[in-house]
Scaffold this motif. Structure first.
Motif, PDB file in Angstrom:
ATOM      1  N   SER A 160       7.321  -0.051  -3.030  1.00 20.81           N
ATOM      2  CA  SER A 160       6.506   1.224  -2.927  1.00 20.81           C
ATOM      3  C   SER A 160       6.317   1.696  -1.528  1.00 20.81           C
ATOM      4  N   HIS A 164       7.088   5.076   0.285  1.00 24.62           N
ATOM      5  CA  HIS A 164       6.237   5.592   1.219  1.00 24.62           C
ATOM      6  C   HIS A 164       6.788   6.128   2.682  1.00 24.62           C
ATOM      7  N   THR A 463       0.525  14.882  -6.107  1.00 27.03           N
ATOM      8  CA  THR A 463       1.852  14.454  -5.377  1.00 27.03           C
ATOM      9  C   THR A 463       2.692  14.408  -6.618  1.00 27.03           C
ATOM     10  N   HIS A 473       4.380   5.535  -8.369  1.00 21.59           N
ATOM     11  CA  HIS A 473       3.449   4.661  -8.879  1.00 21.59           C
ATOM     12  C   HIS A 473       3.091   5.111 -10.026  1.00 21.59           C
ATOM     13  N   ASN A 566       1.327  -0.106  -6.819  1.00 20.05           N
ATOM     14  CA  ASN A 566       0.013  -0.236  -6.197  1.00 20.05           C
ATOM     15  C   ASN A 566       0.060  -0.872  -4.712  1.00 20.05           C
ATOM     16  N   LEU A 567      -0.647  -0.114  -3.829  1.00 17.03           N
ATOM     17  CA  LEU A 567      -0.614  -0.465  -2.372  1.00 17.03           C
ATOM     18  C   LEU A 567      -1.873  -0.697  -2.031  1.00 17.03           C
ATOM     19  N   SER A 568      -3.023  -1.047  -2.662  1.00 18.96           N
ATOM     20  CA  SER A 568      -4.224  -1.375  -2.126  1.00 18.96           C
ATOM     21  C   SER A 568      -3.992  -2.554  -1.340  1.00 18.96           C
ATOM     22  N   PHE A 571      -2.717  -1.042   2.237  1.00 19.98           N
ATOM     23  CA  PHE A 571      -3.548   0.013   2.670  1.00 19.98           C
ATOM     24  C   PHE A 571      -4.790  -0.095   2.095  1.00 19.98           C
ATOM     25  N   GLU A 573      -7.477   1.245   2.029  1.00 24.91           N
ATOM     26  CA  GLU A 573      -8.058   2.626   1.531  1.00 24.91           C
ATOM     27  C   GLU A 573      -7.348   3.334   0.307  1.00 24.91           C
ATOM     28  N   TRP A 574      -6.291   2.801   0.102  1.00 25.30           N
ATOM     29  CA  TRP A 574      -5.433   3.136  -1.186  1.00 25.30           C
ATOM     30  C   TRP A 574      -6.147   2.825  -2.232  1.00 25.30           C
ATOM     31  N   LYS A 575      -6.053   3.831  -3.211  1.00 24.22           N
ATOM     32  CA  LYS A 575      -6.765   3.584  -4.630  1.00 24.22           C
ATOM     33  C   LYS A 575      -5.649   3.763  -5.617  1.00 24.22           C
ATOM     34  N   PHE A 577      -3.951   4.973  -8.914  1.00 22.63           N
ATOM     35  CA  PHE A 577      -3.822   6.315  -9.492  1.00 22.63           C
ATOM     36  C   PHE A 577      -4.662   6.579 -10.477  1.00 22.63           C
TER      37      PHE A 577
END
Length: 661
Positions: A160, A164, A463, A473, A566-568, A571, A573-575, A577
């Motif tokens: 992912s 990105h 998106t 995602h 899932n990129l939390s 990052f 700050e990534w939530k 989805f």
DNA sequence: GTTGCATCAATGTC
DNA sequence: CGACATTGATGCAA
């Protein structure tokens, strides 16, 4: 864990396995390496390391694994290099890197230092530690599964991230200006490395693994070299020979532990199935297969020669052409080999090259590349209308699917999917009761392709859902462009509606009765197929008498889509989805007892390689989402495709299946 | 649909 | 350490 092997691979009788619990599972490597395996009691037992809190990356399992490396016994070969043991200080040294997985459910195999902002600890480096070569053996089946999960999450994070950066490159002209070539693969790899070098390729920095990599199976496939490096399967991002420099070895000599054989040299050949001729490195330009200078016995060449001397096993990864005309490559892990011969000779162009002969260590599962070759040959035969033996039907869908669906049975005479007791009817897609709503589903006006302001994009929460057919995602529901949209059929927001893209086959299995697999390699994140059957309203079933039919409950599938993309952990700050919000739950079942399709042959696994993603395009009633099956990892040809049906308890209406995570 | 070329980035070496 | 050399990769333009 799903095992795709139909054949019964007899275990080597030489040595009893360390864990006899799972004898039915394949673990021939353990026996083939048994000569150097003798688990010892580690000094650092997990309980003596209270600083390693649960959920940390240094789980007791890892401590165990680290302490489980074995010094070779003299019985195997007196010339064997004495490997260093993992010492307690080394475990202690990891403490300074002690990092916590913030949220165990969603955390990828990545970490973040405690009490520090992610910005400041992006560049943590492992402490100076003694470098050593380790071999990991005698893992229980449970540990193997656990490591597969760790690896899988690392690869999801990689994939992912790659998407990105790829999208960033495509969309942001400023990025395009600074970097002239889109190398999102390398960028993603770098980023992961900065975050957790000791985890991503968990023993890369100060330890190198000789022999098998935990959680990597023979036949596993990869689409980028960076993925090999990520898992520690093959370190170098370009070079063909992966080796540890002298400082890792007591004798201070380099040792090769892996090679990538993709036929880059004119002199490479494969004599027989288990014999590999490999040309040393050097003497040619980077994109040239033509050797124009003499090679010398140094670096990788020297390391391979030393590996031969010390009888070190070498992991072999084969690079294969994905399609005859495409530049993309597929990498397959083919298992362990030993170098048996090293000679200097003249190449076709007359220069001096080193040639290594490698022999495959016996007792391992079938060559992954051979499986792929079988799949390719089968496809070629089918294209010429030749039906290879074992194939009962060239298409059980009777032409209804975009791709024919094969039926294979070399186990018994049961051809159930075609001639079941009730004579199934193949139904490509369910008929949802609101098809008349299709016109009501507001489409976009984009021509010819969807722009940034596409309303369908907005419906997806701002998106687009896909990049080049790959789901970016998981989300509660994906809105594709539908009948009401004016964009072309080539619009990238139309994926599942185009139907099956892979050559699937339903096959007879002794373990699971029936299963589904593919002749094509399946890329993680791509669409496989959709569930189909007769739509039954939920409340009718509830009131009605006990149903004798087979029902698929859309609510019952665990929310595995949560993991995809899932990129939390990368990052903070990534939530995950949560948009678009699924305000209502699915209000239907699929009755697959009379009409069904290919999807209902997918078998269940607690460690599935596919997941369910709800999709809407022909109508927009969230009470009737389509159940689309997407790949959670790269699935090699002929490997069982599996789903988690959430079938731990029967008769549970599944109302609680959406909680948790 | 090919081919050549420039650009990537990790790791070993000095 | 830091600079330099090496590398069966990759995408893109021509």
């Amino acid at each position: 864990m799903a095992s795709s092997s139909l054949k019964s691979t007899p275990l080597s009788p030489s040595t009893p396995l360390a864990s006899s619990k799972h004898l039915s599972q394949k673990s021939p490597l353990q026996s083939s390496l048994s000569g150097i395996t003798s688990p010892h009691t580690p000094n650092a037992t997990p309980s003596q390391n209270p600083t390693f809190t649960p959920g940390c990356i240094l789980t007791p399992d890892l401590c165990d694994i680290l302490s489980n490396q074995i010094a070779p016994s003299d019985t195997d070969d007196p010339a064997f290099i004495p490997f260093l043991r993992c010492a307690q200080e080394q475990l202690a040294a990891y403490k300074s890197l002690l990092v916590q997985v913030q949220n165990d459910e969603n955390a990828l195999a990545l970490v973040q230092a405690t009490n520090d902002s992610p910005q400041t600890n992006r560049h943590i480096k492992p402490l100076k530690q003694p470098k050593e070569l380790v071999r990991i053996t005698a893992l229980s089946q449970e540990e193997v599964s656990k490591w597969r999960e760790v690896n899988r999450r690392a690869r999801i994070a990689y994939e992912s991230l790659r998407c990105h950066y790829h999208l960033q490159y495509i969309r942001d002209p400023q990025v395009r200006e600074t970097t002239k070539v889109d190398r999102s693969d390398l960028k993603a790899f770098t980023e992961l490395h900065k975050l957790g070098p000791h985890l991503v390729s968990y023993l890369q920095a100060d330890k190198r693994i000789v022999g098998p990599i935990p959680g990597v199976e023979i036949g596993d496939i990869f689409f980028h070299r960076a993925e090999l490096s990520l898992l520690g399967l093959h370190g170098p991002i370009q070079a063909g020979i992966g080796y540890a420099p002298g400082v890792f070895v007591q004798e201070n000599e380099p040792i090769a532990a892996s090679i990538v054989a993709s036929g880059g040299y004119e002199d490479d050949r494969e004599l027989e199935e288990d014999v590999l001729l490999y040309t040393g490195s050097g003497g040619k330009g980077r994109n040239d297969s033509h050797v124009s200078a003499d090679q010398s016995l140094e670096r990788g060449n020297l390391a391979l020669e030393r590996s031969m001397n010390y009888r070190i096993e070498v992991r072999v990864i084969r690079g294969m052409q994905l399609e005859p005309n495409s530049g993309r490559k597929l990498f397959v892990y083919d298992g362990l080999y030993r170098v048996v011969d090293c000679r200097r000779g003249n190449s076709q162009s007359g220069c001096l090259v080193y040639q290594f002969k490698l022999l495959r260590i016996r007792g391992q599962n079938q060559l992954g590349s051979k499986t792929i070759r079988i799949a390719i040959e089968t496809k070629a035969k089918l294209a010429e209308n030749i039906i290879p033996s074992g194939y009962v039907s060239p298409d059980i869908s009777g032409g209804k699917e975009a791709m024919p669906v094969l039926l294979f049975n070399d186990v018994d005479k049961n051809n159930h999917p075609m001639y079941g007791p009730m004579m199934y009817e193949y139904l490509k897609s369910p008929e949802y009761p609101f098809s008349s709503k299709a016109s009501a589903m507001k489409g976009c006006q984009c021509r010819p392709t969807c722009s940034d302001k596409c309303p369908c994009k907005e419906k997806n929460g701002g998106t687009f859902a896909y990049d080049n057919g790959v789901l970016l995602h998981g989300r509660p529901v994906v809105y594709e462009c539908g009948n009401g949209c004016h964009c072309a059929a080539t619009c990238s927001n139309r994926v599942t509606q185009k139907g099956i893209r892979y050559q699937l086959e339903v096959f007879r299995s002794r373990d699971t009765q029936w299963g589904l697999r593919s002749l094509d390699p399946i890329q993680a994140g791509t669409f496989i197929c959709e569930f189909s059957g007769d739509v039954v309203l939920r409340d009718i079933v509830k009131q009605g008498s006990e149903c004798q039919t087979v029902l698929i409950d859309p609510r019952k599938f665990p929310m595995r889509w949560h993991h995809w993309g899932n990129l939390s952990a990368v990052f903070p700050e990534w939530k995950p989805f949560e948009s678009p919000v699924l305000e209502e739950q699915p209000e239907y079942f699929l009755d697959v007892s009379r009409r069904n399709n290919v999807a209902c042959y997918i078998s269940h696994s607690e460690y599935p390689n596919a997941f369910i993603q709800f999709v809407l395009y022909s109508h927009d009633d969230v009470k009737f989402p389509r159940m689309a099956v997407f790949a959670m990892e790269n699935i090699p040809p002929l490997r069982d495709i599996t789903l988690d049906y959430g079938c731990s308890t029967d008769l549970d209406q599944g109302d609680n299946s959406l909680e948790g995570e």
